[in-house]
Design a protein around this motif. Structure first.
Motif, PDB file in Angstrom:
ATOM      1  N   ALA A 111     -39.724  -5.056 -46.431  1.00 30.45           N
ATOM      2  CA  ALA A 111     -38.921  -5.054 -45.105  1.00 30.45           C
ATOM      3  C   ALA A 111     -39.068  -3.828 -44.390  1.00 30.45           C
ATOM      4  O   ALA A 111     -39.047  -2.536 -44.986  1.00 30.45           O
ATOM      5  N   PRO A 112     -39.277  -3.878 -43.151  1.00 30.79           N
ATOM      6  CA  PRO A 112     -39.555  -2.843 -42.248  1.00 30.79           C
ATOM      7  C   PRO A 112     -38.308  -1.968 -42.092  1.00 30.79           C
ATOM      8  O   PRO A 112     -37.210  -2.293 -41.991  1.00 30.79           O
ATOM      9  N   SER A 113     -38.784  -0.430 -41.928  1.00 32.79           N
ATOM     10  CA  SER A 113     -37.887   0.434 -41.632  1.00 32.79           C
ATOM     11  C   SER A 113     -37.539   0.548 -40.208  1.00 32.79           C
ATOM     12  O   SER A 113     -38.207  -0.175 -39.208  1.00 32.79           O
ATOM     13  N   GLU A 114     -36.430   1.350 -39.807  1.00 30.99           N
ATOM     14  CA  GLU A 114     -36.190   1.319 -38.201  1.00 30.99           C
ATOM     15  C   GLU A 114     -37.359   1.975 -37.593  1.00 30.99           C
ATOM     16  O   GLU A 114     -37.886   1.518 -36.630  1.00 30.99           O
ATOM     17  N   ALA A 115     -38.059   2.986 -38.191  1.00 35.11           N
ATOM     18  CA  ALA A 115     -39.451   3.466 -37.713  1.00 35.11           C
ATOM     19  C   ALA A 115     -40.417   2.588 -37.575  1.00 35.11           C
ATOM     20  O   ALA A 115     -41.273   2.544 -36.478  1.00 35.11           O
ATOM     21  N   ASP A 116     -40.600   1.762 -38.489  1.00 35.93           N
ATOM     22  CA  ASP A 116     -41.548   0.725 -38.598  1.00 35.93           C
ATOM     23  C   ASP A 116     -41.482  -0.292 -37.332  1.00 35.93           C
ATOM     24  O   ASP A 116     -42.239  -0.657 -36.600  1.00 35.93           O
ATOM     25  N   ILE A 117     -40.129  -0.908 -37.293  1.00 31.82           N
ATOM     26  CA  ILE A 117     -39.851  -1.536 -36.035  1.00 31.82           C
ATOM     27  C   ILE A 117     -39.902  -1.224 -34.656  1.00 31.82           C
ATOM     28  O   ILE A 117     -40.474  -1.702 -33.680  1.00 31.82           O
ATOM     29  N   ALA A 118     -39.472   0.186 -34.566  1.00 30.21           N
ATOM     30  CA  ALA A 118     -39.722   1.147 -33.327  1.00 30.21           C
ATOM     31  C   ALA A 118     -41.079   1.223 -32.886  1.00 30.21           C
ATOM     32  O   ALA A 118     -41.363   0.967 -31.763  1.00 30.21           O
ATOM     33  N   ALA A 119     -41.788   1.264 -33.898  1.00 30.59           N
ATOM     34  CA  ALA A 119     -43.346   1.529 -33.689  1.00 30.59           C
ATOM     35  C   ALA A 119     -44.088   0.261 -33.283  1.00 30.59           C
ATOM     36  O   ALA A 119     -44.833   0.193 -32.286  1.00 30.59           O
ATOM     37  N   GLU A 120     -43.616  -0.980 -33.863  1.00 29.26           N
ATOM     38  CA  GLU A 120     -44.139  -2.206 -33.512  1.00 29.26           C
ATOM     39  C   GLU A 120     -43.818  -2.619 -32.021  1.00 29.26           C
ATOM     40  O   GLU A 120     -44.404  -3.265 -31.262  1.00 29.26           O
ATOM     41  N   LEU A 121     -42.510  -2.018 -31.599  1.00 28.11           N
ATOM     42  CA  LEU A 121     -41.998  -2.122 -30.296  1.00 28.11           C
ATOM     43  C   LEU A 121     -42.569  -0.980 -29.273  1.00 28.11           C
ATOM     44  O   LEU A 121     -42.414  -0.968 -28.094  1.00 28.11           O
ATOM     45  N   LYS A 122     -43.411  -0.147 -29.839  1.00 28.47           N
ATOM     46  CA  LYS A 122     -43.909   0.956 -28.919  1.00 28.47           C
ATOM     47  C   LYS A 122     -42.952   1.772 -28.408  1.00 28.47           C
ATOM     48  O   LYS A 122     -43.056   2.142 -27.254  1.00 28.47           O
ATOM     49  N   LEU A 123     -41.811   2.093 -29.224  1.00 30.59           N
ATOM     50  CA  LEU A 123     -40.502   2.739 -28.605  1.00 30.59           C
ATOM     51  C   LEU A 123     -40.189   4.039 -29.517  1.00 30.59           C
ATOM     52  O   LEU A 123     -40.851   3.888 -30.706  1.00 30.59           O
ATOM     53  N   THR A 124     -39.797   4.844 -29.148  1.00 26.99           N
ATOM     54  CA  THR A 124     -39.394   6.113 -29.938  1.00 26.99           C
ATOM     55  C   THR A 124     -37.998   5.531 -30.921  1.00 26.99           C
ATOM     56  O   THR A 124     -37.538   4.492 -30.358  1.00 26.99           O
ATOM     57  N   LEU A 125     -37.672   6.036 -31.910  1.00 29.42           N
ATOM     58  CA  LEU A 125     -36.647   5.855 -32.663  1.00 29.42           C
ATOM     59  C   LEU A 125     -35.438   5.750 -31.871  1.00 29.42           C
ATOM     60  O   LEU A 125     -34.292   4.658 -31.938  1.00 29.42           O
ATOM     61  N   ALA A 126     -35.336   6.748 -31.008  1.00 26.35           N
ATOM     62  CA  ALA A 126     -33.993   6.960 -30.066  1.00 26.35           C
ATOM     63  C   ALA A 126     -34.119   5.797 -29.180  1.00 26.35           C
ATOM     64  O   ALA A 126     -32.855   4.836 -29.053  1.00 26.35           O
ATOM     65  N   GLU A 127     -35.076   5.274 -28.697  1.00 24.54           N
ATOM     66  CA  GLU A 127     -35.151   4.252 -27.778  1.00 24.54           C
ATOM     67  C   GLU A 127     -35.064   2.933 -28.574  1.00 24.54           C
ATOM     68  O   GLU A 127     -34.251   1.874 -27.928  1.00 24.54           O
ATOM     69  N   TYR A 128     -35.388   2.798 -29.585  1.00 30.61           N
ATOM     70  CA  TYR A 128     -35.000   1.676 -30.328  1.00 30.61           C
ATOM     71  C   TYR A 128     -33.646   1.339 -30.724  1.00 30.61           C
ATOM     72  O   TYR A 128     -32.995   0.340 -30.354  1.00 30.61           O
ATOM     73  N   ARG A 129     -33.011   2.425 -31.115  1.00 26.72           N
ATOM     74  CA  ARG A 129     -31.461   2.535 -31.393  1.00 26.72           C
ATOM     75  C   ARG A 129     -30.683   1.844 -30.234  1.00 26.72           C
ATOM     76  O   ARG A 129     -29.643   1.422 -30.016  1.00 26.72           O
ATOM     77  N   GLU A 130     -31.419   2.678 -28.995  1.00 25.45           N
ATOM     78  CA  GLU A 130     -30.528   2.226 -27.644  1.00 25.45           C
ATOM     79  C   GLU A 130     -30.798   0.795 -27.403  1.00 25.45           C
ATOM     80  O   GLU A 130     -29.764   0.093 -27.097  1.00 25.45           O
ATOM     81  N   GLN A 131     -31.791   0.293 -27.489  1.00 33.11           N
ATOM     82  CA  GLN A 131     -32.179  -1.321 -27.394  1.00 33.11           C
ATOM     83  C   GLN A 131     -31.187  -2.056 -28.311  1.00 33.11           C
ATOM     84  O   GLN A 131     -30.588  -3.109 -28.105  1.00 33.11           O
ATOM     85  N   LEU A 132     -30.976  -1.649 -29.641  1.00 36.19           N
ATOM     86  CA  LEU A 132     -29.937  -2.204 -30.555  1.00 36.19           C
ATOM     87  C   LEU A 132     -28.675  -2.309 -29.941  1.00 36.19           C
ATOM     88  O   LEU A 132     -28.076  -3.258 -30.287  1.00 36.19           O
ATOM     89  N   LEU A 133     -28.126  -1.085 -29.242  1.00 35.23           N
ATOM     90  CA  LEU A 133     -26.912  -1.183 -28.745  1.00 35.23           C
ATOM     91  C   LEU A 133     -26.717  -2.177 -27.427  1.00 35.23           C
ATOM     92  O   LEU A 133     -25.743  -2.937 -27.295  1.00 35.23           O
ATOM     93  N   LYS A 134     -27.852  -2.426 -26.929  1.00 32.30           N
ATOM     94  CA  LYS A 134     -27.735  -3.250 -25.678  1.00 32.30           C
ATOM     95  C   LYS A 134     -27.795  -4.767 -26.078  1.00 32.30           C
ATOM     96  O   LYS A 134     -27.482  -5.649 -25.338  1.00 32.30           O
ATOM     97  N   ILE A 135     -28.198  -5.170 -27.312  1.00 32.87           N
ATOM     98  CA  ILE A 135     -27.912  -6.590 -27.570  1.00 32.87           C
ATOM     99  C   ILE A 135     -26.911  -6.753 -28.472  1.00 32.87           C
ATOM    100  O   ILE A 135     -26.729  -7.753 -29.016  1.00 32.87           O
ATOM    101  N   GLN A 136     -25.924  -5.928 -28.585  1.00 32.96           N
ATOM    102  CA  GLN A 136     -24.578  -6.128 -29.011  1.00 32.96           C
ATOM    103  C   GLN A 136     -23.952  -7.403 -28.536  1.00 32.96           C
ATOM    104  O   GLN A 136     -24.092  -7.819 -27.267  1.00 32.96           O
ATOM    105  N   GLY A 137     -23.572  -8.273 -29.529  1.00 34.32           N
ATOM    106  CA  GLY A 137     -22.935  -9.624 -28.790  1.00 34.32           C
ATOM    107  C   GLY A 137     -23.705 -10.646 -29.191  1.00 34.32           C
ATOM    108  O   GLY A 137     -23.234 -12.058 -29.270  1.00 34.32           O
TER     109      GLY A 137
END
Length: 241
Positions: A111-137
């Motif tokens: 199971a990938p960590s948040e850092a693994d997923i962020a790296a796959e998206l070529k985003l920083t961890l902060a940028e990935y977490r921001e993307q998570l907020l945008k998909i609320q709903g």
């Protein structure tokens, strides 16, 4: 309450069950982005209640409360679709996260960590977490996931219909068939905190602020954990969806 003729006084039922409209609306609001207005859902729910009032058969096997709740929820879902509450770009963003989770899991063999997923998206961890907020709903199953080209009306309308044989109902099939078992297994594989967020939100019906208090994190972090959990589940269930 009955009339002098011994039939159900439906005007009394309408007054009695108006609070159900608000309860269902409030429950749905906890899972929707901030741009959705509670009053809009309540108004749609009232229309659904009136529809239930006109359609309900007094000798039906289901109680009026059960029947009305289905129609109210269906009317609210119709309103949400009309409002485009989850715009296409949001769904696309959510699916990007799902694909990244699948790819990261294959690459890491776990199971990938948040850092693994962020790296796959070529985003920083902060940028990935921001993307998570945008998909609320975004929900676990989209209407498009259940749609057949030859179907009449929406899957939600078919589910809420009073007199139809629901043996072929896609929602019922999902909830009682392979999907249910796979969903339970996928939930069991979630990281502990993400599983806890889902349990508190869907089983205990807590909002994100209440969950945040229990987890001792910010409400936005609780939302991130929720959205990431949903993305993990969707990634795990792509085959059966």
């Amino acid at each position: 309450m009955y009339t002098a003729r011994g039939t159900i006084d439906k005007s009394h039922l309408l007054d009695e069950y108006l609070p159900i409209v608000r309860r269902i609306a409030v429950q749905m609001m906890a899972r929707l982005p901030a741009n959705v207005e509670l009053d809009d859902l309540i108004q749609a729910g009232r229309i659904g209640l009136l529809d239930a009032w006109s359609r309900f058969e007094e000798n039906a096997a289901a109680s009026f409360e059960t029947f009305a709740s289905q129609r109210i929820r269906g009317a609210m879902l119709d309103e949400l679709r009309a409002m485009d509450w989850a715009p296409r770009r949001v769904r696309q963003s959510a699916r990007e996260v799902e694909r990244a989770i699948q790819a990261a899991a294959q690459r890491a063999g776990r199971a990938p960590s948040e850092a693994d997923i962020a790296a796959e998206l070529k985003l920083t961890l902060a940028e990935y977490r921001e993307q998570l907020l945008k998909i609320q709903g975004c929900q676990l199953v989209y209407a498009e996931d259940l749609k057949h080209d030859d179907s009449d009306g929406s899957v939600f309308d078919r589910r809420a219909g009073p007199d139809e044989d629901d043996g072929d109902d896609p929602v019922r099939i999902l909830l009682t068939g392979e999907f249910r078992g796979r969903l339970a297994a996928a939930i069991g594989q979630l990281p502990e905190r993400e599983a806890q967020v889902l349990s508190l939100h869907y089983d205990d019906e807590m909002n994100m602020r209440e969950i945040a208090s229990i987890l001792e994190v910010s409400p936005s972090r609780a939302s991130q954990l929720h959205n990431q959990a949903i993305a993990r589940l969707r990634a795990s269930l792509q085959e059966v969806m």
